[in-house]
Design an enzyme around this catalytic site. Structure first.
Site, PDB file in Angstrom:
ATOM      1  N   SER A 119      73.244  32.259  57.822  1.00 23.70           N
ATOM      2  CA  SER A 119      71.346  33.166  57.161  1.00 23.70           C
ATOM      3  C   SER A 119      70.451  31.235  57.112  1.00 23.70           C
ATOM      4  O   SER A 119      69.466  30.622  57.363  1.00 23.70           O
ATOM      5  CB  SER A 119      71.845  32.872  55.573  1.00 23.70           C
ATOM      6  OG  SER A 119      70.434  34.045  55.225  1.00 23.70           O
ATOM      7  N   ASP A 174      72.167  44.499  59.290  1.00 18.84           N
ATOM      8  CA  ASP A 174      72.319  43.856  58.190  1.00 18.84           C
ATOM      9  C   ASP A 174      71.110  43.819  56.770  1.00 18.84           C
ATOM     10  O   ASP A 174      69.971  44.268  56.935  1.00 18.84           O
ATOM     11  CB  ASP A 174      71.859  42.113  58.447  1.00 18.84           C
ATOM     12  CG  ASP A 174      71.562  41.262  56.918  1.00 18.84           C
ATOM     13  OD1 ASP A 174      71.322  40.947  56.296  1.00 18.84           O
ATOM     14  OD2 ASP A 174      72.646  39.843  57.479  1.00 18.84           O
ATOM     15  N   HIS A 208      75.380  41.392  56.273  1.00 24.09           N
ATOM     16  CA  HIS A 208      74.813  40.152  56.094  1.00 24.09           C
ATOM     17  C   HIS A 208      76.536  39.219  55.893  1.00 24.09           C
ATOM     18  O   HIS A 208      77.000  39.031  54.822  1.00 24.09           O
ATOM     19  CB  HIS A 208      74.588  40.072  54.217  1.00 24.09           C
ATOM     20  CG  HIS A 208      73.273  38.104  54.479  1.00 24.09           C
ATOM     21  ND1 HIS A 208      72.863  38.107  55.863  1.00 24.09           N
ATOM     22  CD2 HIS A 208      72.868  37.015  54.384  1.00 24.09           C
ATOM     23  CE1 HIS A 208      72.029  37.120  56.240  1.00 24.09           C
ATOM     24  NE2 HIS A 208      72.820  36.208  54.217  1.00 24.09           N
TER      25      HIS A 208
END
Length: 230
Positions: A119, A174, A208
């Protein structure tokens, strides 16, 4: 990690089971620490590889109503046209380059170092790889995007990592960093680097986060690009 801030916590480290001849430097996501990823790498460790998972400094984050949390740089919004924290991103990249230099001083050549992250950490690892003159052994970019993408290719004009292998991974479900970000990022990377060395893997149903299949792919990537040499 944070210049002269002596209170910055030391990275979480998974030492090599034998003499370290290679290293993975991996940057966690927003609001996290290096500990979880250190545990994940301990589960797929390769004996001659040292895994270094630094902790981001704590700072107010605009995206989360200026709450203070571990963050490599400020994030205003996750929309593609959001204002970006250019000075913060560049400062964070310099800190990561210093961490790479430290490992080189410890005896591990930069070409035996894989830089990666998840991320926000993945975003920083991509930006660092594209703007450093340190030749790396590989880049792991998980569930992320390329920051300051409009500054490329100028910012990458002198980069020594045009031919570095990249494994980019993204969950198809995600909700935070949509798959579209990953698709746009891989297109941009292929325009800046050797497209034959860029692998983009997506995982159905993965949000995610990570998954066992992704960790297996990461393990294979590390073993391929940081092979045993003694």
């Amino acid at each position: 990690m944070c210049g002269n801030n002596m209170s910055a916590p030391l990275p979480a480290i998974v030492p090599a089971a034998r003499k370290a001849s290679a290293a993975v430097i991996f940057l966690h996501g927003l609001g996290d620490t290096g500990h979880g990823w250190a545990e994940a790498f301990a589960g797929i460790r390769t004996p001659h590889v040292k895994y270094i998972c630094p902790h981001a400094p704590t700072m107010p984050v605009s995206l989360n109503m200026n709450m203070r949390m571990p963050s490599w740089f400020d994030i205003v919004s996750l929309s593609p046209d959001a204002t970006e924290d250019e000075s913060g991103i560049k400062r964070a990249a310099e800190n990561i380059k210093a961490l790479i230099d430290q490992e080189v001083k410890n005896g591990i050549p930069s070409t035996r170092i894989v830089l990666g992250g998840f991320s926000q950490g993945g975003a920083l690892s991509l930006y660092t790889a594209l703007t450093t003159k340190q030749k790396l052994g590989g880049v792991l970019a998980l569930s992320c995007w390329l920051p300051l993408r409009n500054s490329f290719p100028q910012a990458a004009a002198d980069v020594g990592n045009k031919d570095v292998p990249v494994l980019q991974c993204h969950g198809e479900a995600d909700p935070l960093v949509p798959l579209m970000f990953g698709c746009l990022t891989v297109q941009k990377l292929k325009s800046l680097m050797n497209p034959n060395n860029i692998t983009f893997k997506t995982y159905p149903g993965m949000a995610h986060s990570s998954c066992p299949q992704e960790m297996d792919n990461i393990k294979d990537f590390i073993e391929t690009n940081l092979p045993q040499i003694d």
